[in-house]
Design an enzyme around this catalytic site. Structure first.
Site, PDB file in Angstrom:
ATOM      1  N   LYS A 154       2.607  41.204  33.862  1.00  0.00           N
ATOM      2  CA  LYS A 154       1.553  41.807  34.696  1.00  0.00           C
ATOM      3  C   LYS A 154       2.139  42.657  35.831  1.00  0.00           C
ATOM      4  CE  LYS A 154      -0.224  37.619  35.046  1.00  0.00           C
ATOM      5  NZ  LYS A 154       0.448  36.967  33.917  1.00  0.00           N
ATOM      6  N   ILE A 155       3.094  42.063  36.572  1.00  0.00           N
ATOM      7  CA  ILE A 155       3.632  42.772  37.737  1.00  0.00           C
ATOM      8  C   ILE A 155       4.545  43.925  37.296  1.00  0.00           C
ATOM      9  CG2 ILE A 155       5.087  42.544  39.799  1.00  0.00           C
ATOM     10  CD1 ILE A 155       4.048  39.575  39.938  1.00  0.00           C
ATOM     11  N   THR A 229      11.687  41.017  43.655  1.00  0.00           N
ATOM     12  CA  THR A 229      10.478  40.392  44.224  1.00  0.00           C
ATOM     13  C   THR A 229      10.050  39.216  43.347  1.00  0.00           C
ATOM     14  OG1 THR A 229       9.085  41.950  43.014  1.00  0.00           O
ATOM     15  CG2 THR A 229       9.578  42.498  45.309  1.00  0.00           C
ATOM     16  N   SER A 230      10.964  38.748  42.478  1.00  0.00           N
ATOM     17  CA  SER A 230      10.569  37.690  41.538  1.00  0.00           C
ATOM     18  C   SER A 230      10.974  36.304  42.028  1.00  0.00           C
ATOM     19  CB  SER A 230      11.172  37.967  40.164  1.00  0.00           C
ATOM     20  OG  SER A 230      10.154  38.324  39.279  1.00  0.00           O
ATOM     21  N   ARG A 231      12.196  35.926  41.773  1.00  0.00           N
ATOM     22  CA  ARG A 231      12.703  34.636  42.253  1.00  0.00           C
ATOM     23  C   ARG A 231      14.176  34.822  42.613  1.00  0.00           C
ATOM     24  NH1 ARG A 231       8.275  33.556  43.033  1.00  0.00           N
ATOM     25  NH2 ARG A 231       6.997  31.839  42.235  1.00  0.00           N
ATOM     26  N   ASP A 255      12.937  40.226  48.326  1.00  0.00           N
ATOM     27  CA  ASP A 255      11.807  39.476  48.894  1.00  0.00           C
ATOM     28  C   ASP A 255      12.016  37.988  48.673  1.00  0.00           C
ATOM     29  OD1 ASP A 255       9.164  39.363  50.133  1.00  0.00           O
ATOM     30  OD2 ASP A 255       8.458  38.672  48.171  1.00  0.00           O
ATOM     31  N   GLU A 260      16.089  29.986  49.616  1.00  0.00           N
ATOM     32  CA  GLU A 260      15.077  30.321  50.628  1.00  0.00           C
ATOM     33  C   GLU A 260      14.257  29.115  51.094  1.00  0.00           C
ATOM     34  OE1 GLU A 260      12.666  33.061  48.187  1.00  0.00           O
ATOM     35  OE2 GLU A 260      11.012  31.630  48.355  1.00  0.00           O
ATOM     36  N   HIS A 292       9.655  36.471  51.252  1.00  0.00           N
ATOM     37  CA  HIS A 292       8.707  36.095  50.195  1.00  0.00           C
ATOM     38  C   HIS A 292       7.268  36.451  50.591  1.00  0.00           C
ATOM     39  CE1 HIS A 292       8.576  33.317  46.483  1.00  0.00           C
ATOM     40  NE2 HIS A 292       7.511  34.117  46.472  1.00  0.00           N
ATOM     41  N   GLN A 293       7.088  37.692  50.958  1.00  0.00           N
ATOM     42  CA  GLN A 293       5.763  38.121  51.404  1.00  0.00           C
ATOM     43  C   GLN A 293       5.091  39.089  50.425  1.00  0.00           C
ATOM     44  OE1 GLN A 293       7.044  40.542  55.067  1.00  0.00           O
ATOM     45  NE2 GLN A 293       5.417  41.836  54.263  1.00  0.00           N
ATOM     46  N   ALA A 294       5.709  39.302  49.263  1.00  0.00           N
ATOM     47  CA  ALA A 294       5.155  40.305  48.345  1.00  0.00           C
ATOM     48  C   ALA A 294       3.711  39.987  47.952  1.00  0.00           C
ATOM     49  CB  ALA A 294       6.031  40.423  47.101  1.00  0.00           C
ATOM     50  N   PHE A 295       3.397  38.700  47.909  1.00  0.00           N
ATOM     51  CA  PHE A 295       2.039  38.308  47.466  1.00  0.00           C
ATOM     52  C   PHE A 295       1.007  38.451  48.576  1.00  0.00           C
ATOM     53  CE2 PHE A 295       1.104  34.423  49.810  1.00  0.00           C
ATOM     54  CZ  PHE A 295       2.332  34.197  50.415  1.00  0.00           C
TER      55      PHE A 295
HETATM   56  P1  NAI Z   1       4.135  37.491  33.647  1.00  0.00           P
HETATM   57  O1  NAI Z   1       4.189  36.153  33.013  1.00  0.00           O
HETATM   58  O2  NAI Z   1       2.906  38.319  33.494  1.00  0.00           O
HETATM   59  O3  NAI Z   1       5.360  38.380  33.125  1.00  0.00           O
HETATM   60  C1  NAI Z   1       6.669  37.912  33.062  1.00  0.00           C
HETATM   61  C2  NAI Z   1       7.377  38.704  31.992  1.00  0.00           C
HETATM   62  O4  NAI Z   1       8.767  38.347  32.026  1.00  0.00           O
HETATM   63  C3  NAI Z   1       6.867  38.410  30.571  1.00  0.00           C
HETATM   64  O5  NAI Z   1       6.585  39.624  29.902  1.00  0.00           O
HETATM   65  C4  NAI Z   1       8.025  37.664  29.928  1.00  0.00           C
HETATM   66  O6  NAI Z   1       8.132  37.930  28.533  1.00  0.00           O
HETATM   67  C5  NAI Z   1       9.203  38.245  30.685  1.00  0.00           C
HETATM   68  N1  NAI Z   1      10.411  37.453  30.623  1.00  0.00           N
HETATM   69  C6  NAI Z   1      10.539  36.117  30.444  1.00  0.00           C
HETATM   70  N2  NAI Z   1      11.844  35.784  30.459  1.00  0.00           N
HETATM   71  C7  NAI Z   1      12.530  36.938  30.644  1.00  0.00           C
HETATM   72  C8  NAI Z   1      13.913  37.242  30.723  1.00  0.00           C
HETATM   73  N3  NAI Z   1      14.853  36.295  30.627  1.00  0.00           N
HETATM   74  N4  NAI Z   1      14.277  38.531  30.917  1.00  0.00           N
HETATM   75  C9  NAI Z   1      13.335  39.499  31.017  1.00  0.00           C
HETATM   76  N5  NAI Z   1      12.017  39.268  30.935  1.00  0.00           N
HETATM   77  C10 NAI Z   1      11.629  37.997  30.755  1.00  0.00           C
HETATM   78  O7  NAI Z   1       4.474  37.240  35.190  1.00  0.00           O
HETATM   79  P2  NAI Z   1       4.094  38.156  36.432  1.00  0.00           P
HETATM   80  O8  NAI Z   1       2.756  37.785  36.938  1.00  0.00           O
HETATM   81  O9  NAI Z   1       4.367  39.572  36.106  1.00  0.00           O
HETATM   82  O10 NAI Z   1       5.150  37.619  37.515  1.00  0.00           O
HETATM   83  C11 NAI Z   1       6.539  37.853  37.359  1.00  0.00           C
HETATM   84  C12 NAI Z   1       7.276  37.007  38.359  1.00  0.00           C
HETATM   85  O11 NAI Z   1       6.989  37.477  39.685  1.00  0.00           O
HETATM   86  C13 NAI Z   1       6.848  35.531  38.416  1.00  0.00           C
HETATM   87  O12 NAI Z   1       7.552  34.773  37.439  1.00  0.00           O
HETATM   88  C14 NAI Z   1       7.214  35.111  39.795  1.00  0.00           C
HETATM   89  O13 NAI Z   1       8.514  34.561  39.785  1.00  0.00           O
HETATM   90  C15 NAI Z   1       7.239  36.427  40.587  1.00  0.00           C
HETATM   91  N6  NAI Z   1       6.238  36.464  41.636  1.00  0.00           N
HETATM   92  C16 NAI Z   1       6.658  36.700  42.921  1.00  0.00           C
HETATM   93  C17 NAI Z   1       5.754  36.774  43.971  1.00  0.00           C
HETATM   94  C18 NAI Z   1       6.188  37.072  45.371  1.00  0.00           C
HETATM   95  O14 NAI Z   1       5.381  36.916  46.303  1.00  0.00           O
HETATM   96  N7  NAI Z   1       7.408  37.522  45.601  1.00  0.00           N
HETATM   97  C19 NAI Z   1       4.323  36.536  43.720  1.00  0.00           C
HETATM   98  C20 NAI Z   1       3.975  36.349  42.334  1.00  0.00           C
HETATM   99  C21 NAI Z   1       4.916  36.293  41.339  1.00  0.00           C
END
Ligand code: NAI
Length: 345
Positions: A154-155, A229-231, A255, A260, A292-295
């Site tokens: 999604k992101i 901005t992921s983990r 982020d 953290e 960690h403020q992206a959300f």
């Molecule tokens: P999503 O589930 O829609 O998409 C994740 C994508 O990553 C999927 O297409 C999946 O196939 C792919 N994936 C899985 N393992 C992988 C790998 N080893 N290498 C490459 N791609 C891989 O998740 P969404 O909503 O897009 O969120 C992504 C990440 O963003 C979350 O897992 C979360 O860690 C992070 N996040 C961070 C926030 C923040 O405030 N900084 C807020 C919300 C999410």
């Protein structure tokens, strides 16, 4: 009455959740402490716990909650790497908020990238002190540059659209590519060698931990910009720092940070930071860190509260069934009951 122990409460959580407190038979017990082995006891008498990204929900915590009679762990986040989902199976159900505003995170990733590339953080500080010099503020056009997006969910998808709007060339890696999409999928190695900018949008799992390590950095273009901005655990921060010190990495926009949990979300301005690695990263002129403020947008907070409350109500009013239950690690993936809209266990 459904009683919820709401761990790691922040001031920004309350307005959106308070709208539901007392309604639909929900009672929220706000706790400022994080959930962990020492604090699980605070959930005594509660039906559910509501947790965020830096709460610890490992096997001992799950066992403690289970013994206290807690039936549900409601994550108010999308990521769930802090929860031992497989250990929870058969004991406590786990629900999350799969999407609350992918736009918030994707837009923040671009905000960090633009800030870094155009030195906005430097310029902001200068003009506040009436320093109008442009020296050292030269950036570069994003137009025409290649961005490598890791994770096209999604992101990542929205981030790719934003990048295309800037006239950037987009390549991507995802182990589960979207079929028939116009995305140019490449291997991780090809992504590393071709990208001017690399942005991480995949979950943290055992296989993705430290995917950006010294070997990956060695394959990257000189001057590459890394956006995360992921983990935090996706990046080996030591390798990142080495790459920055060696002038291989041109800039990092972070982020999230692996360690953290005990640092981010709090005002530590009057304290000495014990984490030397983070201190060193923050001291670099080409590193931007947000905590960690992206959300953190109004829309996202409203959506988080609404989905979390609906998850809890759905679980308690629908005989335990909830569309947002996390159960894919139940060891029964082929015949997962959740996919048939039944109770997971
Ligand atoms: P999503 O589930 O829609 O998409 C994740 C994508 O990553 C999927 O297409 C999946 O196939 C792919 N994936 C899985 N393992 C992988 C790998 N080893 N290498 C490459 N791609 C891989 O998740 P969404 O909503 O897009 O969120 C992504 C990440 O963003 C979350 O897992 C979360 O860690 C992070 N996040 C961070 C926030 C923040 O405030 N900084 C807020 C919300 C999410």
């Amino acid at each position: 009455m459904i009683k919820i122990a709401f761990y790691d409460t922040k001031a920004y959580d309350r307005p959106s959740f308070d709208r539901y407190a007392g309604l639909h038979g929900l009672e929220i017990k706000y706790l400022e402490t994080k959930l962990g082995e020492d604090t699980a006891e605070l959930a005594r008498g509660c039906d559910a716990v509501c947790v965020f990204v830096n709460d610890t929900v490992n096997a001992p915590v799950i066992d403690r909650l289970h013994s206290l009679g807690v039936k549900l762990i409601a994550l108010r986040s999308a990521g769930y790497n802090n929860v031992d989902v497989s250990h929870a199976f058969g004991k406590i159900h786990v629900v999350h908020v799969p999407a609350y505003s992918p736009y918030a995170v994707a837009e923040h990733a671009m905000a960090l990238l633009l800030t870094s590339v155009r030195r906005i953080h430097k310029a902001y500080n200068r003009t506040r002190e009436f320093n109008f010099s442009l020296s050292g503020l030269t950036g570069f056009d994003l137009h025409g540059k290649t961005v490598g997006v890791i994770g096209t969910g999604k992101i990542g998808h929205i981030f790719m659209d934003i990048c295309r709007g800037f006239g950037m060339k987009v390549i991507a890696y995802d182990p589960y590519p979207i079929p028939d999409s116009c995305i140019e999928y490449v291997s991780p190695d090809e992504l590393y060698t071709r990208s001017d900018i690399i942005s991480l949008h995949c979950p943290l799992t055992d296989s993705s931990r430290h995917m950006i390590n010294s070997e990956a950095v060695a394959k990257m273009k000189h001057g590459v910009i890394i956006v995360n901005t992921s983990r935090g655990g996706l990046i080996d921060a030591e390798a990142l720092l080495d790459g920055i010190k060696g002038r291989k990495i041109g800039a990092a926009c972070l982020d999230v940070y692996e360690e953290e949990a005990d640092i981010f979300f709090e005002d530590r301005s009057g304290h000495i930071l014990d984490d030397d690695l983070l201190s060193r990263l923050i001291s670099m002129p080409n590193v931007i860190v947000t905590s960690h403020q992206a959300f953190l947008t109004e829309e996202a907070l409203d959506n988080i509260a609404e989905t979390t409350v609906n998850n809890i109500l759905s679980f308690y009013n629908n005989d335990g069934a909830c569309d947002n239950e996390l159960c894919y690690r139940c060891g029964n993936v082929e015949r997962c009951k959740k996919s048939r809209k039944e109770k997971c266990f």
